[in-house]
Design a protein around this motif. Structure first.
Motif, PDB file in Angstrom:
ATOM      1  N   UNK A  35     -24.561 -31.841 -21.931  1.00 29.44           N
ATOM      2  CA  UNK A  35     -23.706 -31.057 -21.031  1.00 29.44           C
ATOM      3  C   UNK A  35     -23.609 -31.756 -19.682  1.00 29.44           C
ATOM      4  N   UNK A  36     -22.405 -31.739 -19.115  1.00 29.19           N
ATOM      5  CA  UNK A  36     -22.163 -32.384 -17.830  1.00 29.19           C
ATOM      6  C   UNK A  36     -21.377 -31.413 -16.955  1.00 29.19           C
ATOM      7  N   UNK A  37     -21.727 -31.373 -15.666  1.00 30.13           N
ATOM      8  CA  UNK A  37     -20.990 -30.567 -14.697  1.00 30.13           C
ATOM      9  C   UNK A  37     -20.135 -31.498 -13.848  1.00 30.13           C
ATOM     10  N   UNK A  77     -26.595 -31.552 -17.099  1.00 32.64           N
ATOM     11  CA  UNK A  77     -27.410 -30.339 -17.032  1.00 32.64           C
ATOM     12  C   UNK A  77     -27.991 -30.046 -18.412  1.00 32.64           C
ATOM     13  N   UNK A  78     -29.074 -29.314 -18.410  1.00 32.66           N
ATOM     14  CA  UNK A  78     -29.691 -28.892 -19.660  1.00 32.66           C
ATOM     15  C   UNK A  78     -28.796 -27.852 -20.325  1.00 32.66           C
ATOM     16  N   UNK A  79     -28.476 -28.016 -21.607  1.00 35.61           N
ATOM     17  CA  UNK A  79     -27.640 -27.028 -22.289  1.00 35.61           C
ATOM     18  C   UNK A  79     -28.309 -25.650 -22.378  1.00 35.61           C
ATOM     19  N   UNK A  80     -29.636 -25.628 -22.349  1.00 35.01           N
ATOM     20  CA  UNK A  80     -30.360 -24.358 -22.486  1.00 35.01           C
ATOM     21  C   UNK A  80     -30.319 -23.518 -21.214  1.00 35.01           C
ATOM     22  N   UNK A 129     -29.062 -24.790 -17.967  1.00 29.36           N
ATOM     23  CA  UNK A 129     -28.086 -25.319 -16.996  1.00 29.36           C
ATOM     24  C   UNK A 129     -28.751 -25.949 -15.773  1.00 29.36           C
ATOM     25  N   UNK A 130     -30.023 -26.332 -15.878  1.00 30.69           N
ATOM     26  CA  UNK A 130     -30.723 -27.011 -14.794  1.00 30.69           C
ATOM     27  C   UNK A 130     -30.233 -28.455 -14.686  1.00 30.69           C
ATOM     28  N   UNK A 131     -30.066 -28.935 -13.466  1.00 33.77           N
ATOM     29  CA  UNK A 131     -29.630 -30.314 -13.233  1.00 33.77           C
ATOM     30  C   UNK A 131     -30.730 -31.266 -13.686  1.00 33.77           C
ATOM     31  N   UNK A 132     -30.352 -32.297 -14.463  1.00 32.82           N
ATOM     32  CA  UNK A 132     -31.331 -33.206 -15.059  1.00 32.82           C
ATOM     33  C   UNK A 132     -31.541 -34.506 -14.283  1.00 32.82           C
ATOM     34  N   UNK A 133     -30.596 -34.902 -13.454  1.00 31.49           N
ATOM     35  CA  UNK A 133     -30.740 -36.124 -12.659  1.00 31.49           C
ATOM     36  C   UNK A 133     -29.828 -36.016 -11.442  1.00 31.49           C
ATOM     37  N   UNK A 134     -30.041 -36.872 -10.443  1.00 33.23           N
ATOM     38  CA  UNK A 134     -29.181 -36.810  -9.249  1.00 33.23           C
ATOM     39  C   UNK A 134     -27.705 -37.000  -9.612  1.00 33.23           C
ATOM     40  N   UNK A 135     -26.866 -36.342  -8.848  1.00 36.77           N
ATOM     41  CA  UNK A 135     -25.422 -36.394  -9.091  1.00 36.77           C
ATOM     42  C   UNK A 135     -24.833 -37.725  -8.637  1.00 36.77           C
ATOM     43  N   UNK A 136     -23.786 -38.145  -9.326  1.00 39.88           N
ATOM     44  CA  UNK A 136     -22.944 -39.237  -8.861  1.00 39.88           C
ATOM     45  C   UNK A 136     -21.829 -38.588  -8.051  1.00 39.88           C
ATOM     46  N   UNK A 137     -21.482 -39.174  -6.918  1.00 37.99           N
ATOM     47  CA  UNK A 137     -20.463 -38.581  -6.051  1.00 37.99           C
ATOM     48  C   UNK A 137     -19.267 -39.518  -5.939  1.00 37.99           C
TER      49      UNK A 137
END
Length: 130
Positions: free
Chosen positions: A10-12, A53-56, A58-66
Motif C-alpha cells: 500500500x502506498x499513500x 503504509x502497512x496494509x493492516x 495504515x502506519x507509515x513504513x519509511x520516510x516520504x519522498x517529496x
C-alpha cells in the motif's frame, strides 16, 4: 525499478504544504531557535508526498519522498516503484533526441509554452542520459 527497492502493498500519495526546518545558533554555537520540518495535508498545496503504509494499520513504513506538484511523472514513478511496478512509458528522451536530430523541436507543441521547463519530465530524462 532498482533491484534494491523494497516492495510494499500500500502506498499513500498526498498533496500538501511542506515547510523546511531550520536551526539558528548564536556566536557560541548554542541553539537559539529550532524548527522541525513540517508537513500539512492541503488540497491546494504545492507539494506531493509518496510513502508506503502497512496494509493492516495504515502506519507509515519509511520516510516520504517529496515532489513538486509539477513533477507528476516522478510521483507516479515513486508510487509504482514502491509497489514493485514499473512505469511503462516509452523512452521519451530518445524520441525527443531523434526528433531534434530531424529538426523538430517538440517544445513548440508544449501546452506550457516555455513555463515550468525545469520540471519537464522529458527534459529531466534527457539530462539523465547526458
Amino acid at each position: 525499478m532498482s533491484e534494491k527497492t523494497e516492495r510494499y502493498g500500500s502506498v499513500v500519495i498526498e498533496r500538501g504544504v511542506y515547510t523546511l526546518g531550520y536551526t539558528q545558533t548564536n556566536e557560541a554555537g548554542e541553539v537559539v531557535t529550532q524548527r522541525e520540518p513540517m508537513w500539512r495535508a492541503e488540497p491546494t498545496g504545492g507539494s506531493v508526498v509518496v510513502y508506503p503504509v502497512s496494509p493492516e494499520d495504515r502506519e507509515q513504513l519509511k520516510p516520504a519522498d517529496i515532489f513538486s506538484i509539477w513533477d507528476c511523472a516522478s510521483v507516479a514513478e515513486a508510487a509504482l516503484d514502491a509497489l514493485g511496478l514499473k512505469l511503462n512509458l516509452p523512452d521519451l528522451a530518445d524520441i525527443w533526441a531523434k526528433a531534434s536530430d530531424d529538426g523538430v523541436d517538440l517544445c513548440d507543441y508544449c501546452a506550457y509554452q516555455g513555463e515550468h521547463c525545469e520540471n519537464c519530465y522529458i527534459k529531466l530524462k534527457m539530462m539523465e542520459v547526458m
